[in-house]
Design a protein around this motif. Structure first.
Motif, PDB file in Angstrom:
ATOM      1  N   LYS A  88     -23.733  83.875 -20.237  1.00 53.46           N
ATOM      2  CA  LYS A  88     -23.707  82.415 -20.252  1.00 53.46           C
ATOM      3  C   LYS A  88     -24.552  81.826 -19.121  1.00 53.46           C
ATOM      4  CE  LYS A  88     -20.606  81.103 -23.487  1.00 53.46           C
ATOM      5  NZ  LYS A  88     -19.210  81.458 -23.220  1.00 53.46           N
ATOM      6  N   ARG A  89     -24.406  82.451 -17.972  1.00 55.18           N
ATOM      7  CA  ARG A  89     -25.147  81.933 -16.817  1.00 55.18           C
ATOM      8  C   ARG A  89     -26.645  82.112 -17.030  1.00 55.18           C
ATOM      9  NH1 ARG A  89     -20.645  84.452 -12.591  1.00 55.18           N
ATOM     10  NH2 ARG A  89     -18.983  83.165 -13.479  1.00 55.18           N
ATOM     11  N   ALA A  90     -27.010  83.214 -17.628  1.00 52.16           N
ATOM     12  CA  ALA A  90     -28.427  83.442 -17.908  1.00 52.16           C
ATOM     13  C   ALA A  90     -28.960  82.400 -18.883  1.00 52.16           C
ATOM     14  CB  ALA A  90     -28.615  84.851 -18.471  1.00 52.16           C
ATOM     15  N   GLU A  91     -28.126  82.059 -19.859  1.00 47.07           N
ATOM     16  CA  GLU A  91     -28.554  81.015 -20.808  1.00 47.07           C
ATOM     17  C   GLU A  91     -28.822  79.689 -20.094  1.00 47.07           C
ATOM     18  OE1 GLU A  91     -25.691  80.399 -23.941  1.00 47.07           O
ATOM     19  OE2 GLU A  91     -25.625  82.562 -24.333  1.00 47.07           O
ATOM     20  N   GLY A  92     -27.916  79.339 -19.220  1.00 42.70           N
ATOM     21  CA  GLY A  92     -28.086  78.087 -18.479  1.00 42.70           C
ATOM     22  C   GLY A  92     -29.354  78.115 -17.650  1.00 42.70           C
ATOM     23  N   TYR A  93     -29.579  79.257 -17.082  1.00 37.55           N
ATOM     24  CA  TYR A  93     -30.790  79.436 -16.274  1.00 37.55           C
ATOM     25  C   TYR A  93     -32.038  79.175 -17.117  1.00 37.55           C
ATOM     26  CZ  TYR A  93     -34.450  82.475 -14.171  1.00 37.55           C
ATOM     27  OH  TYR A  93     -35.619  83.000 -13.680  1.00 37.55           O
ATOM     28  N   ARG A  94     -32.068  79.776 -18.288  1.00 37.34           N
ATOM     29  CA  ARG A  94     -33.253  79.628 -19.148  1.00 37.34           C
ATOM     30  C   ARG A  94     -33.396  78.192 -19.642  1.00 37.34           C
ATOM     31  NH1 ARG A  94     -34.367  85.114 -22.440  1.00 37.34           N
ATOM     32  NH2 ARG A  94     -36.055  83.799 -23.162  1.00 37.34           N
ATOM     33  N   ARG A  95     -32.298  77.613 -19.992  1.00 33.45           N
ATOM     34  CA  ARG A  95     -32.374  76.251 -20.517  1.00 33.45           C
ATOM     35  C   ARG A  95     -32.889  75.290 -19.439  1.00 33.45           C
ATOM     36  NH1 ARG A  95     -28.718  71.852 -21.257  1.00 33.45           N
ATOM     37  NH2 ARG A  95     -26.950  73.004 -20.415  1.00 33.45           N
ATOM     38  N   ALA A  96     -32.440  75.497 -18.221  1.00 31.84           N
ATOM     39  CA  ALA A  96     -32.882  74.605 -17.149  1.00 31.84           C
ATOM     40  C   ALA A  96     -34.377  74.745 -16.916  1.00 31.84           C
ATOM     41  CB  ALA A  96     -32.117  74.912 -15.864  1.00 31.84           C
ATOM     42  N   LEU A  97     -34.845  75.981 -16.962  1.00 30.61           N
ATOM     43  CA  LEU A  97     -36.283  76.189 -16.775  1.00 30.61           C
ATOM     44  C   LEU A  97     -37.041  75.458 -17.874  1.00 30.61           C
ATOM     45  CD1 LEU A  97     -36.610  79.995 -15.871  1.00 30.61           C
ATOM     46  CD2 LEU A  97     -36.512  78.017 -14.332  1.00 30.61           C
ATOM     47  N   GLU A 152     -31.293  73.363 -11.713  1.00 29.93           N
ATOM     48  CA  GLU A 152     -31.877  72.025 -11.531  1.00 29.93           C
ATOM     49  C   GLU A 152     -31.882  71.640 -10.064  1.00 29.93           C
ATOM     50  OE1 GLU A 152     -30.662  68.794 -14.165  1.00 29.93           O
ATOM     51  OE2 GLU A 152     -32.613  69.389 -14.998  1.00 29.93           O
ATOM     52  N   ASN A 153     -30.810  71.984  -9.417  1.00 28.67           N
ATOM     53  CA  ASN A 153     -30.725  71.695  -7.991  1.00 28.67           C
ATOM     54  C   ASN A 153     -31.871  72.356  -7.242  1.00 28.67           C
ATOM     55  OD1 ASN A 153     -29.685  72.543  -5.142  1.00 28.67           O
ATOM     56  ND2 ASN A 153     -28.352  70.844  -5.739  1.00 28.67           N
ATOM     57  N   LEU A 154     -32.148  73.587  -7.594  1.00 34.06           N
ATOM     58  CA  LEU A 154     -33.247  74.297  -6.933  1.00 34.06           C
ATOM     59  C   LEU A 154     -34.587  73.625  -7.247  1.00 34.06           C
ATOM     60  CD1 LEU A 154     -32.040  77.950  -7.612  1.00 34.06           C
ATOM     61  CD2 LEU A 154     -32.181  76.800  -5.383  1.00 34.06           C
ATOM     62  N   ILE A 155     -34.713  73.208  -8.496  1.00 29.27           N
ATOM     63  CA  ILE A 155     -35.972  72.554  -8.898  1.00 29.27           C
ATOM     64  C   ILE A 155     -36.156  71.249  -8.134  1.00 29.27           C
ATOM     65  CG2 ILE A 155     -37.173  71.449 -10.821  1.00 29.27           C
ATOM     66  CD1 ILE A 155     -35.855  73.570 -12.652  1.00 29.27           C
ATOM     67  N   GLU A 156     -35.076  70.509  -8.000  1.00 32.48           N
ATOM     68  CA  GLU A 156     -35.169  69.263  -7.241  1.00 32.48           C
ATOM     69  C   GLU A 156     -35.581  69.502  -5.798  1.00 32.48           C
ATOM     70  OE1 GLU A 156     -31.358  67.451  -7.750  1.00 32.48           O
ATOM     71  OE2 GLU A 156     -31.693  67.181  -9.917  1.00 32.48           O
ATOM     72  N   LEU A 157     -35.238  70.666  -5.306  1.00 27.11           N
ATOM     73  CA  LEU A 157     -35.637  71.008  -3.941  1.00 27.11           C
ATOM     74  C   LEU A 157     -37.100  71.451  -3.887  1.00 27.11           C
ATOM     75  CD1 LEU A 157     -32.458  72.991  -2.847  1.00 27.11           C
ATOM     76  CD2 LEU A 157     -33.202  70.790  -1.950  1.00 27.11           C
ATOM     77  N   GLY A 158     -37.754  71.390  -5.035  1.00 25.93           N
ATOM     78  CA  GLY A 158     -39.174  71.711  -5.068  1.00 25.93           C
ATOM     79  C   GLY A 158     -39.501  73.158  -5.360  1.00 25.93           C
ATOM     80  N   ARG A 159     -38.514  73.910  -5.765  1.00 28.21           N
ATOM     81  CA  ARG A 159     -38.778  75.323  -6.043  1.00 28.21           C
ATOM     82  C   ARG A 159     -39.405  75.484  -7.422  1.00 28.21           C
ATOM     83  NH1 ARG A 159     -37.454  77.580  -0.929  1.00 28.21           N
ATOM     84  NH2 ARG A 159     -36.431  75.771  -0.014  1.00 28.21           N
ATOM     85  N   LYS A 160     -40.351  76.407  -7.504  1.00 23.66           N
ATOM     86  CA  LYS A 160     -41.078  76.597  -8.760  1.00 23.66           C
ATOM     87  C   LYS A 160     -40.792  77.950  -9.397  1.00 23.66           C
ATOM     88  CE  LYS A 160     -43.449  72.789  -8.063  1.00 23.66           C
ATOM     89  NZ  LYS A 160     -42.949  71.580  -8.706  1.00 23.66           N
ATOM     90  N   LYS A 161     -40.718  78.932  -8.552  1.00 28.39           N
ATOM     91  CA  LYS A 161     -40.508  80.279  -9.096  1.00 28.39           C
ATOM     92  C   LYS A 161     -39.080  80.730  -8.763  1.00 28.39           C
ATOM     93  CE  LYS A 161     -43.830  83.291  -9.208  1.00 28.39           C
ATOM     94  NZ  LYS A 161     -44.312  83.268 -10.597  1.00 28.39           N
ATOM     95  N   ILE A 162     -38.254  80.528  -9.749  1.00 24.56           N
ATOM     96  CA  ILE A 162     -36.832  80.780  -9.523  1.00 24.56           C
ATOM     97  C   ILE A 162     -36.409  82.064 -10.220  1.00 24.56           C
ATOM     98  CG2 ILE A 162     -34.518  79.843  -9.856  1.00 24.56           C
ATOM     99  CD1 ILE A 162     -35.897  77.049  -9.910  1.00 24.56           C
ATOM    100  N   ALA A 163     -35.920  82.987  -9.452  1.00 24.43           N
ATOM    101  CA  ALA A 163     -35.513  84.270 -10.030  1.00 24.43           C
ATOM    102  C   ALA A 163     -34.012  84.264 -10.334  1.00 24.43           C
ATOM    103  CB  ALA A 163     -35.841  85.402  -9.069  1.00 24.43           C
ATOM    104  N   ASP A 209     -36.146  72.989 -19.858  1.00 22.11           N
ATOM    105  CA  ASP A 209     -36.081  71.528 -19.774  1.00 22.11           C
ATOM    106  C   ASP A 209     -36.961  70.983 -18.674  1.00 22.11           C
ATOM    107  OD1 ASP A 209     -34.332  71.698 -21.795  1.00 22.11           O
ATOM    108  OD2 ASP A 209     -32.598  70.871 -20.730  1.00 22.11           O
ATOM    109  N   ASN A 210     -37.350  71.825 -17.757  1.00 26.42           N
ATOM    110  CA  ASN A 210     -38.189  71.360 -16.659  1.00 26.42           C
ATOM    111  C   ASN A 210     -39.603  71.931 -16.750  1.00 26.42           C
ATOM    112  OD1 ASN A 210     -36.486  69.755 -14.516  1.00 26.42           O
ATOM    113  ND2 ASN A 210     -35.169  71.333 -15.402  1.00 26.42           N
ATOM    114  N   ASN A 211     -39.910  72.404 -17.943  1.00 25.81           N
ATOM    115  CA  ASN A 211     -41.248  72.903 -18.194  1.00 25.81           C
ATOM    116  C   ASN A 211     -41.700  74.018 -17.262  1.00 25.81           C
ATOM    117  OD1 ASN A 211     -41.724  71.013 -20.329  1.00 25.81           O
ATOM    118  ND2 ASN A 211     -41.882  69.443 -18.717  1.00 25.81           N
ATOM    119  N   ILE A 212     -40.760  74.833 -16.928  1.00 24.26           N
ATOM    120  CA  ILE A 212     -41.139  76.017 -16.167  1.00 24.26           C
ATOM    121  C   ILE A 212     -41.016  77.184 -17.136  1.00 24.26           C
ATOM    122  CG2 ILE A 212     -40.530  77.520 -14.247  1.00 24.26           C
ATOM    123  CD1 ILE A 212     -39.395  75.141 -12.812  1.00 24.26           C
ATOM    124  N   SER A 213     -42.069  77.949 -17.236  1.00 21.04           N
ATOM    125  CA  SER A 213     -42.000  79.005 -18.232  1.00 21.04           C
ATOM    126  C   SER A 213     -41.140  80.148 -17.722  1.00 21.04           C
ATOM    127  CB  SER A 213     -43.398  79.499 -18.574  1.00 21.04           C
ATOM    128  OG  SER A 213     -43.981  80.041 -17.425  1.00 21.04           O
TER     129      SER A 213
END
Lengths: 344, 344
Positions: free
Chosen positions: A201-210, A177-188, A212-216
């Motif tokens: 677990k970390r991968a799950e969080g990563y996917r959930r954040a994407l 989310e922090n990265l998204i707030e910074l305007g990042r769109k393509k987060i690897a 929730d922010n409508n990033i596929s």
DNA sequence: TTGTATGCGTTATCAA
DNA sequence: TTGATAACGCATACAA
């Protein structure tokens, strides 16, 4: 050579019985003033100290705790260990460390060695191989013997015991989310094989954040590296073939390596590629740019684990009542540095 | 809950004497085939394991070694520890670690705790405070009691015991020569306060190398930082006021920090300023540029120390003959990387 | 072939 | 107020 002196020596020397000496040194009211004085003076003079081993045998308490970790040359585990050691020491316990080297067999052997009376309880993080095999019989045996066990970080649901973990899923979520707030769109995401439950677990969080922010979610943006990432080819290819403007890495070494690759491929950090790692270790602090990372509060984890363990050890008369286990969650926090903040 | 079973349980259950059980489990020839089989089967079934504590009391051997180090979140010590742990384990010993936190009092307390029977010998590196106070009575007491002691890295001449060190003076000398060969003329030294004997040794090597190469020693080119270099003012001033084209740092954190400052003051590494650090740790490998540094071979040091200790422990019948102590020197080696090699 | 007794160093119970 | 004895778990010299 001044050999260690025992109660027996004192008794013989002062011509009293062993039990008199024992009581006198405990300042028992049973013993007369004079005898006590005499004995205490003698003991002090010869620097008498009770033998820990004998006391352990008598009390069936060693005042030792066993710590089994996968690796010791590893910032996070080391930090946890420091927390354990500090806390344990403060409560009069010593710590015996065994390193499993990520090996199942070593983990088993070490546990068995220590379980035969050397320690009053265990604190451990599972080895990678153990998690891979999913074989926890050695843990079961230990708990069935009534030896208290606290798992931390690398834990499993298969075993009923106290646990201390960080909120990995959420920490990753927040990082993204922090990265998204910074305007990042393509987060690897740069991660390890999935059998390490923390990575999963970390991968799950990563996917959930994407989500929730409508990033596929794009599978191509996930780089899965072997645990000891020695050959560069996979990551080189990843940097060549994929486009991304931010990176979440499950540890700081991956993160620093990736920042190196970014430089190689002329991506500026953080402008062209922001980067966040897990484990706020020495690398994060001193890398260039410094690395924004998720602080797992290892020392606190260690203290917490040690506290849970020792509390359980010292309340162990209640071997009959239903055992109650707890899982404590340490909140990870994001330390923002140069790899996401351009003004640094 | 399956409580631990003892010889006594087996004896009672099988209606034989304890000593019969003891012998049977040792496969003694004294015991008849049938009895042996019966007992061994029973022991196996109930997973009998001898109690370590009882054996320790009997044998006056704990098979534990005590390790006392100043810090555990520290790459070098951690590496040494790994060496100790590996070697000790291979020979059937467990390791009890105590951290002195660079404090004299903690060092003393920890030693005394362990010396009362918990361990068969010590491996340690002196705390900074101990070296500062120059008080080694706690070490003396331990050795006088006949407990074997091996000092490593942070050692002292005041105590007669086995030691393992690296050739600090020479390593520094060679590092400086290396810089000179690269054409550097004004070589600065970044070090700690001098009571740390390793720093002192390294400074000596630095001076000798300069002298042997006809470069006059310039006091202004020596930056002496507090051990936990937290405030930057001293080093900032140093970079502002002094001219130099190379740097020898007594640890890798100093080195990496200095490379950061170099960047800030627009000095290119290695072109304008070459840099060499001590301790070939994770920072050296992953910094930018990567850091040329002196590998202290911590793991080898640990193994060596453990071997010396255990050999002494296990030869301890010879308590009468003159004790012979040894000081082993591990040769440090220079790992060349980007901070001195411009083609990397 | 098996068992008894003793000791490792300490503490605790009970007797004197 | 002091001491003898047993116990913790194991090993071993010595008896049977």
């Amino acid at each position: 050579m001044k050999r260690k002196i025992t109660l027996k020596h004192i008794a013989r020397e002062l011509d009293v019985s062993i039990s008199t000496v024992s009581k006198a040194l405990k300042n028992s009211e049973e013993i007369g003033r004079d005898t006590k004085d005499k004995i205490q003076a003698f003991a002090k003079l010869y620097n008498y100290r009770p033998n820990n081993i004998a006391i352990s045998l008598k009390n069936k308490r060693t005042k030792n705790i066993g710590v089994i970790i996968p690796d010791i040359v590893h910032h996070f585990f080391t930090t946890v260990f420091r927390g354990i050691e500090h806390y344990a020491n403060a409560r009069g316990y010593n710590v015996i460390v065994c390193v499993s080297d990520e090996s199942f067999d070593k983990e088993v052997i070490n546990m068995e060695m220590l379980a035969n009376g050397s320690i009053d309880g265990f604190i451990m993080a599972l080895s990678a191989e153990t998690q891979l095999k999913n074989d926890y019989n050695h843990l079961k045996e230990v708990t069935e013997q009534g030896i208290p066990l606290v798992l931390f970080d690398r834990v499993t649901d298969e075993i009923q015991c106290d646990k201390v973990i960080i909120n990995d899923e959420e920490a990753a979520y927040r990082a993204v989310e922090n990265l998204i707030e910074l305007g990042r769109k393509k987060i690897a995401l740069v991660t390890t094989e999935n059998y390490l439950n923390v990575s999963a677990k970390r991968a799950e969080g990563y996917r959930r954040a994407l989500k929730d922010n409508n990033i596929s979610f794009d599978e191509n943006l996930v780089l899965q590296l072997p645990y000891q990432m020695e050959e560069e080819s996979m990551s080189e290819a990843f940097f060549k073939n994929q486009k991304f403007d931010a990176l979440l890495c499950v540890n700081e070494i991956f993160a620093v390596k990736c920042m190196g690759l970014a430089r190689k491929y002329n991506k500026r950090v953080p402008q062209d590629m922001a980067c966040i790692g897990f484990t706020d270790g020495i690398l994060s602090k001193y890398s260039t740019p410094s690395l924004t990372s998720v602080d797992q509060h290892g020392e606190l984890m260690g203290e917490t684990a040690a506290q849970m363990l020792i509390d359980k050890i010292e309340s162990d008369h209640g071997e009959n009542d239903e055992e109650q286990f707890e899982t404590k969650i340490i909140s990870a926090t994001l330390i923002e540095r140069g790899s996401t903040l351009s003004n640094s």
